[in-house]
Design a protein around this motif. Sequence first.
Motif, PDB file in Angstrom:
ATOM      1  N   GLU A 106       0.810  -1.218   0.000  1.00 42.12           N
ATOM      2  CA  GLU A 106       0.000   0.000   0.000  1.00 42.12           C
ATOM      3  C   GLU A 106       0.844   1.269   0.000  1.00 42.12           C
ATOM      4  O   GLU A 106       0.470   2.269  -0.623  1.00 42.12           O
ATOM      5  CB  GLU A 106      -0.909  -0.008   1.232  1.00 42.12           C
ATOM      6  N   GLU A 107       1.959   1.263   0.710  1.00 50.48           N
ATOM      7  CA  GLU A 107       2.794   2.456   0.812  1.00 50.48           C
ATOM      8  C   GLU A 107       4.269   2.062   0.722  1.00 50.48           C
ATOM      9  O   GLU A 107       4.690   1.083   1.337  1.00 50.48           O
ATOM     10  CB  GLU A 107       2.562   3.183   2.146  1.00 50.48           C
ATOM     11  N   VAL A 108       5.047   2.844  -0.024  1.00 53.19           N
ATOM     12  CA  VAL A 108       6.495   2.653  -0.104  1.00 53.19           C
ATOM     13  C   VAL A 108       7.155   4.014   0.105  1.00 53.19           C
ATOM     14  O   VAL A 108       6.875   4.965  -0.632  1.00 53.19           O
ATOM     15  CB  VAL A 108       6.931   2.079  -1.470  1.00 53.19           C
ATOM     16  N   TYR A 109       8.014   4.109   1.120  1.00 52.37           N
ATOM     17  CA  TYR A 109       8.729   5.349   1.404  1.00 52.37           C
ATOM     18  C   TYR A 109      10.222   5.118   1.194  1.00 52.37           C
ATOM     19  O   TYR A 109      10.761   4.080   1.607  1.00 52.37           O
ATOM     20  CB  TYR A 109       8.473   5.812   2.843  1.00 52.37           C
ATOM     21  N   ILE A 110      10.877   6.094   0.578  1.00 53.70           N
ATOM     22  CA  ILE A 110      12.312   5.973   0.333  1.00 53.70           C
ATOM     23  C   ILE A 110      12.926   7.375   0.292  1.00 53.70           C
ATOM     24  O   ILE A 110      12.370   8.287  -0.333  1.00 53.70           O
ATOM     25  CB  ILE A 110      12.590   5.210  -0.988  1.00 53.70           C
ATOM     26  N   PRO A 111      14.058   7.588   0.988  1.00 55.35           N
ATOM     27  CA  PRO A 111      14.720   8.900   0.947  1.00 55.35           C
ATOM     28  C   PRO A 111      15.201   9.207  -0.472  1.00 55.35           C
ATOM     29  O   PRO A 111      15.551   8.298  -1.228  1.00 55.35           O
ATOM     30  CB  PRO A 111      15.898   8.735   1.912  1.00 55.35           C
ATOM     31  N   ARG A 112      15.248  10.476  -0.818  1.00 60.98           N
ATOM     32  CA  ARG A 112      15.562  10.843  -2.198  1.00 60.98           C
ATOM     33  C   ARG A 112      16.963  10.422  -2.622  1.00 60.98           C
ATOM     34  O   ARG A 112      17.171   9.988  -3.763  1.00 60.98           O
ATOM     35  CB  ARG A 112      15.393  12.348  -2.388  1.00 60.98           C
ATOM     36  N   ASN A 113      17.956  10.518  -1.706  1.00 60.24           N
ATOM     37  CA  ASN A 113      19.304  10.136  -2.129  1.00 60.24           C
ATOM     38  C   ASN A 113      19.450   8.625  -2.253  1.00 60.24           C
ATOM     39  O   ASN A 113      20.243   8.129  -3.050  1.00 60.24           O
ATOM     40  CB  ASN A 113      20.364  10.707  -1.186  1.00 60.24           C
ATOM     41  N   LEU A 114      18.661   7.874  -1.481  1.00 60.07           N
ATOM     42  CA  LEU A 114      18.685   6.419  -1.633  1.00 60.07           C
ATOM     43  C   LEU A 114      18.037   6.023  -2.956  1.00 60.07           C
ATOM     44  O   LEU A 114      18.538   5.142  -3.667  1.00 60.07           O
ATOM     45  CB  LEU A 114      17.955   5.753  -0.466  1.00 60.07           C
ATOM     46  N   PHE A 115      16.953   6.699  -3.310  1.00 58.34           N
ATOM     47  CA  PHE A 115      16.306   6.426  -4.590  1.00 58.34           C
ATOM     48  C   PHE A 115      17.236   6.808  -5.737  1.00 58.34           C
ATOM     49  O   PHE A 115      17.330   6.090  -6.741  1.00 58.34           O
ATOM     50  CB  PHE A 115      14.998   7.205  -4.699  1.00 58.34           C
ATOM     51  N   PRO A 153      17.222   5.797  15.719  1.00 58.75           N
ATOM     52  CA  PRO A 153      18.595   5.698  15.216  1.00 58.75           C
ATOM     53  C   PRO A 153      19.468   6.836  15.742  1.00 58.75           C
ATOM     54  O   PRO A 153      18.988   7.951  15.958  1.00 58.75           O
ATOM     55  CB  PRO A 153      18.414   5.800  13.697  1.00 58.75           C
ATOM     56  N   VAL A 154      20.744   6.542  15.952  1.00 58.50           N
ATOM     57  CA  VAL A 154      21.672   7.556  16.459  1.00 58.50           C
ATOM     58  C   VAL A 154      21.903   8.642  15.418  1.00 58.50           C
ATOM     59  O   VAL A 154      21.938   9.832  15.737  1.00 58.50           O
ATOM     60  CB  VAL A 154      23.010   6.901  16.862  1.00 58.50           C
ATOM     61  N   ALA A 155      22.056   8.237  14.166  1.00 57.13           N
ATOM     62  CA  ALA A 155      22.290   9.205  13.094  1.00 57.13           C
ATOM     63  C   ALA A 155      21.061  10.090  12.919  1.00 57.13           C
ATOM     64  O   ALA A 155      19.948   9.592  12.725  1.00 57.13           O
ATOM     65  CB  ALA A 155      22.614   8.479  11.795  1.00 57.13           C
ATOM     66  N   LYS A 156      21.251  11.410  12.997  1.00 61.20           N
ATOM     67  CA  LYS A 156      20.122  12.341  12.937  1.00 61.20           C
ATOM     68  C   LYS A 156      19.368  12.239  11.615  1.00 61.20           C
ATOM     69  O   LYS A 156      18.135  12.326  11.581  1.00 61.20           O
ATOM     70  CB  LYS A 156      20.605  13.777  13.139  1.00 61.20           C
ATOM     71  N   SER A 157      20.103  12.051  10.525  1.00 64.33           N
ATOM     72  CA  SER A 157      19.439  11.990   9.223  1.00 64.33           C
ATOM     73  C   SER A 157      18.467  10.818   9.157  1.00 64.33           C
ATOM     74  O   SER A 157      17.349  10.939   8.648  1.00 64.33           O
ATOM     75  CB  SER A 157      20.477  11.877   8.103  1.00 64.33           C
ATOM     76  N   ARG A 158      18.887   9.679   9.704  1.00 62.63           N
ATOM     77  CA  ARG A 158      18.009   8.507   9.704  1.00 62.63           C
ATOM     78  C   ARG A 158      16.879   8.660  10.724  1.00 62.63           C
ATOM     79  O   ARG A 158      15.758   8.211  10.496  1.00 62.63           O
ATOM     80  CB  ARG A 158      18.815   7.237   9.986  1.00 62.63           C
ATOM     81  N   SER A 159      17.188   9.290  11.845  1.00 65.44           N
ATOM     82  CA  SER A 159      16.163   9.506  12.861  1.00 65.44           C
ATOM     83  C   SER A 159      15.069  10.432  12.338  1.00 65.44           C
ATOM     84  O   SER A 159      13.877  10.184  12.541  1.00 65.44           O
ATOM     85  CB  SER A 159      16.795  10.096  14.122  1.00 65.44           C
ATOM     86  N   ASP A 160      15.478  11.503  11.645  1.00 68.68           N
ATOM     87  CA  ASP A 160      14.502  12.441  11.076  1.00 68.68           C
ATOM     88  C   ASP A 160      13.632  11.746  10.033  1.00 68.68           C
ATOM     89  O   ASP A 160      12.413  11.961   9.977  1.00 68.68           O
ATOM     90  CB  ASP A 160      15.220  13.634  10.439  1.00 68.68           C
ATOM     91  N   TYR A 161      14.265  10.922   9.211  1.00 68.36           N
ATOM     92  CA  TYR A 161      13.519  10.205   8.169  1.00 68.36           C
ATOM     93  C   TYR A 161      12.526   9.225   8.795  1.00 68.36           C
ATOM     94  O   TYR A 161      11.356   9.170   8.403  1.00 68.36           O
ATOM     95  CB  TYR A 161      14.493   9.464   7.254  1.00 68.36           C
ATOM     96  N   GLN A 162      12.987   8.480   9.793  1.00 67.09           N
ATOM     97  CA  GLN A 162      12.112   7.500  10.440  1.00 67.09           C
ATOM     98  C   GLN A 162      10.943   8.185  11.137  1.00 67.09           C
ATOM     99  O   GLN A 162       9.800   7.710  11.055  1.00 67.09           O
ATOM    100  CB  GLN A 162      12.912   6.677  11.451  1.00 67.09           C
ATOM    101  N   ASP A 163      11.212   9.297  11.809  1.00 64.73           N
ATOM    102  CA  ASP A 163      10.139  10.033  12.485  1.00 64.73           C
ATOM    103  C   ASP A 163       9.118  10.555  11.474  1.00 64.73           C
ATOM    104  O   ASP A 163       7.909  10.555  11.740  1.00 64.73           O
ATOM    105  CB  ASP A 163      10.715  11.203  13.285  1.00 64.73           C
ATOM    106  N   VAL A 165       8.314   9.241   8.511  1.00 63.45           N
ATOM    107  CA  VAL A 165       7.492   8.131   8.022  1.00 63.45           C
ATOM    108  C   VAL A 165       6.510   7.676   9.101  1.00 63.45           C
ATOM    109  O   VAL A 165       5.325   7.455   8.832  1.00 63.45           O
ATOM    110  CB  VAL A 165       8.380   6.951   7.573  1.00 63.45           C
ATOM    111  N   THR A 166       7.002   7.563  10.333  1.00 63.01           N
ATOM    112  CA  THR A 166       6.143   7.124  11.437  1.00 63.01           C
ATOM    113  C   THR A 166       4.973   8.078  11.639  1.00 63.01           C
ATOM    114  O   THR A 166       3.813   7.653  11.752  1.00 63.01           O
ATOM    115  CB  THR A 166       6.955   7.019  12.739  1.00 63.01           C
ATOM    116  N   ASN A 167       5.261   9.369  11.685  1.00 64.54           N
ATOM    117  CA  ASN A 167       4.201  10.359  11.901  1.00 64.54           C
ATOM    118  C   ASN A 167       3.216  10.396  10.735  1.00 64.54           C
ATOM    119  O   ASN A 167       2.009  10.588  10.933  1.00 64.54           O
ATOM    120  CB  ASN A 167       4.815  11.747  12.110  1.00 64.54           C
ATOM    121  N   THR A 168       3.719  10.197   9.528  1.00 66.46           N
ATOM    122  CA  THR A 168       2.845  10.174   8.355  1.00 66.46           C
ATOM    123  C   THR A 168       1.872   9.004   8.431  1.00 66.46           C
ATOM    124  O   THR A 168       0.670   9.150   8.157  1.00 66.46           O
ATOM    125  CB  THR A 168       3.676  10.073   7.063  1.00 66.46           C
ATOM    126  N   LEU A 169       2.382   7.847   8.822  1.00 70.39           N
ATOM    127  CA  LEU A 169       1.530   6.664   8.918  1.00 70.39           C
ATOM    128  C   LEU A 169       0.524   6.792  10.063  1.00 70.39           C
ATOM    129  O   LEU A 169      -0.625   6.359   9.934  1.00 70.39           O
ATOM    130  CB  LEU A 169       2.396   5.419   9.111  1.00 70.39           C
TER     131      LEU A 169
END
Length: 236
Positions: A106-115, A153-163, A165-169
């Motif tokens: 139903e949903e696929v999320y991916i950071p722009r630089n990973l894509f 996650p310790v890394a801020k970039s990953r923590s921001d991304y995870q937050d 996606v979580t908040n969006t869901l």
Amino acid sequence: MFHPDTNFSPQAATSFMSGRTFLYRPWIKDPGTSAEKIRCFHESKLHCAIPGYEYAVAAELIAVSGLEKKTLAVDLKTIINRWIEVDAHQVLEAHLPQLVPLDYIEEVYIPRNLFASLTSTAQESAQKVFRDALHITNHDINLTDAGGTGPHPVAKSRSDYQDFVTNTLIKKFEKRKEYEKHFRGISLTIAPSQCMDHTVLPLTISDAYDQYCRLHKQGSHDDKNIYIYWEAMHGE
């Protein structure tokens, strides 16, 4: 989650073998042996096709969310807050079929630089298959460091991304609460056998109809015609 080969457990399967689930859920006694722990895990599985499953999982979530304060006065917000703060092994774990059609996603999320790091062929395939379900977020994460484990996650970039996606869901789930979905049909994936093998349904047709009538008393009617659709793939 309505697929017959899908189920979910109150906590991760590994937590049963390690014994941690019996600490987080003290109302379940540790059976001791590995064989009995495996049996306990299988007996804890729930399925959306079973009438009343939502009451069982609601009771489980209320109990585990109120355990620390020793209270059953737990609302949905409390459950969600605990869910995003604890390790993933301590929340519901879904077990999907071995093969899942991509259009089930139903949903696929991916950071722009990973894509952007994907090949052009992979990017084109993802956009073609997932279409509007593919969400390329405005995040750049460290592609060489997972940023640690756990809910944050310790890394801020990953923590921001995870937050994000979580908040969006969570917002999406909040809207979905207004529209109840009840099991009214079934989908089976079985090997071709020229219709010679018998297949047992987890819920009979009459059970599904009776369940719907109980949940929608105003919507029940005298017309008890039941339509069965068969779809054959890759041959008859």
